[in-house]
Design a protein around this motif. Structure first.
Motif, mmCIF file in Angstrom:
data_model
loop_
_atom_site.group_PDB
_atom_site.id
_atom_site.type_symbol
_atom_site.label_atom_id
_atom_site.label_comp_id
_atom_site.label_asym_id
_atom_site.label_seq_id
_atom_site.Cartn_x
_atom_site.Cartn_y
_atom_site.Cartn_z
ATOM 1 N N ARG A 167 0.835 -1.216 0.000
ATOM 2 C CA ARG A 167 0.000 0.000 0.000
ATOM 3 C C ARG A 167 0.863 1.259 0.000
ATOM 4 N NH1 ARG A 167 -3.036 -3.197 3.475
ATOM 5 N NH2 ARG A 167 -2.150 -2.207 5.320
ATOM 6 N N MET A 168 1.922 1.257 0.798
ATOM 7 C CA MET A 168 2.822 2.417 0.851
ATOM 8 C C MET A 168 3.502 2.635 -0.499
ATOM 9 S SD MET A 168 2.424 3.728 3.789
ATOM 10 C CE MET A 168 3.764 4.857 3.948
ATOM 11 N N ARG A 169 3.954 1.570 -1.118
ATOM 12 C CA ARG A 169 4.596 1.685 -2.434
ATOM 13 C C ARG A 169 3.619 2.265 -3.464
ATOM 14 N NH1 ARG A 169 9.341 -1.810 -3.168
ATOM 15 N NH2 ARG A 169 9.783 -2.795 -1.195
ATOM 16 N N LYS A 170 2.364 1.815 -3.403
ATOM 17 C CA LYS A 170 1.342 2.305 -4.318
ATOM 18 C C LYS A 170 1.093 3.789 -4.111
ATOM 19 C CE LYS A 170 -1.596 -1.066 -5.490
ATOM 20 N NZ LYS A 170 -2.732 -1.972 -5.389
ATOM 21 N N MET A 171 1.023 4.208 -2.824
ATOM 22 C CA MET A 171 0.799 5.630 -2.512
ATOM 23 C C MET A 171 1.955 6.477 -3.018
ATOM 24 S SD MET A 171 -0.868 5.479 1.344
ATOM 25 C CE MET A 171 -0.025 6.961 1.796
ATOM 26 N N ILE A 172 3.177 6.013 -2.808
ATOM 27 C CA ILE A 172 4.363 6.745 -3.262
ATOM 28 C C ILE A 172 4.357 6.848 -4.790
ATOM 29 C CG2 ILE A 172 6.879 6.660 -3.434
ATOM 30 C CD1 ILE A 172 6.826 5.428 -0.570
ATOM 31 N N LEU A 173 4.022 5.763 -5.455
ATOM 32 C CA LEU A 173 3.966 5.734 -6.899
ATOM 33 C C LEU A 173 2.889 6.710 -7.411
ATOM 34 C CD1 LEU A 173 5.093 4.406 -9.466
ATOM 35 C CD2 LEU A 173 3.288 2.712 -9.265
ATOM 36 N N ASN A 174 1.725 6.698 -6.787
ATOM 37 C CA ASN A 174 0.644 7.602 -7.203
ATOM 38 C C ASN A 174 0.997 9.067 -6.951
ATOM 39 O OD1 ASN A 174 -0.948 5.527 -8.065
ATOM 40 N ND2 ASN A 174 -2.080 5.357 -6.157
ATOM 41 N N ASP A 175 1.713 9.341 -5.850
ATOM 42 C CA ASP A 175 2.128 10.720 -5.552
ATOM 43 C C ASP A 175 3.181 11.228 -6.527
ATOM 44 O OD1 ASP A 175 0.372 10.911 -3.472
ATOM 45 O OD2 ASP A 175 1.882 10.604 -1.897
ATOM 46 N N SER A 176 3.998 10.299 -7.057
ATOM 47 C CA SER A 176 5.056 10.739 -7.959
ATOM 48 C C SER A 176 4.576 10.931 -9.395
ATOM 49 C CB SER A 176 6.215 9.729 -7.922
ATOM 50 O OG SER A 176 5.812 8.501 -8.478
ATOM 51 N N ILE A 177 3.368 10.473 -9.685
ATOM 52 C CA ILE A 177 2.838 10.604 -11.049
ATOM 53 C C ILE A 177 2.199 11.951 -11.262
ATOM 54 C CG2 ILE A 177 1.128 9.711 -12.675
ATOM 55 C CD1 ILE A 177 1.689 6.954 -11.596
#
Length: 189
Positions: free
Chosen positions: A179-189
């Motif tokens: 979940r954290m990786r997904k949030m970080i990925l979504n924030d960087s897009i």
């Protein structure tokens, strides 16, 4: 009179802290593991191909060292009996986690025995070329162990008897990592 007024609260304090300390101490075993970390991409790809691990968040491997240091007696050499016993015991372990997103596999260090068991059930495998034994289960302390890894390669490992509460904890931590990786990925897009 003053003496009894001070001794009772002090005694109560010691009793409460001892009980709290025992509870905290008793709970800490749930979070114990032997190893945790991140596998390299090459090994993650090997896990995915070896265990048909596609689309699920978590891969859980129940590893058996054959009869090495087994405190509860020798394991059956009959593939059919061994398979039945291991699978029935393990079902209870999965009762408290969302197993719909968990790919469960049983791996025998004895590659030949694993092959025989795989003919009976595709979730059983031999440790082909000792891949797991050489990289992750190289320091046996008992006849079983567990390796639980998420689709990003983060893992926990326990080389001894484990409990369903530990599996539940490892599963929760690995899902939180995803979940954290997904949030970080979504924030960087």
């Amino acid at each position: 009179m003053n003496w009894s007024n001070s001794i009772i609260p002090t005694l109560l304090f010691f009793v409460c802290t001892t009980i709290y300390g025992q509870n905290a101490k008793n709970e800490s075993w749930k979070t114990r593991f032997d190893y945790q970390g991140q596998v390299i991409q090459e090994n993650l790809d090997k896990f995915k191909s070896s265990y048909n691990w596609d689309g699920k968040d978590i891969l859980l491997i129940h590893y058996t060292y054959s009869n090495y240091k087994c405190p509860f007696g020798k394991l059956s050499k009959s593939p059919k009996r061994r398979l039945k016993k291991q699978k029935s015991q393990f079902i209870e372990f999965l009762s408290e986690i969302d197993s719909s997103e968990v790919s469960v596999h049983f791996v025998e260090k004895d590659e030949e025995l694993g092959k025989e068991m795989n003919e009976l059930d595709p979730d059983f495998h031999g440790d082909r070329n000792q891949f797991l034994a050489k990289r992750y289960f190289d320091k046996p302390t008992d006849c079983i162990g567990i390796f639980i890894i998420n689709s990003a390669g983060r893992y926990y490992q326990k080389n001894y008897h484990y409990y369903k509460e530990q599996i539940k904890y490892y599963d929760a931590m690995l899902r939180q990592d995803l979940r954290m990786r997904k949030m970080i990925l979504n924030d960087s897009i």
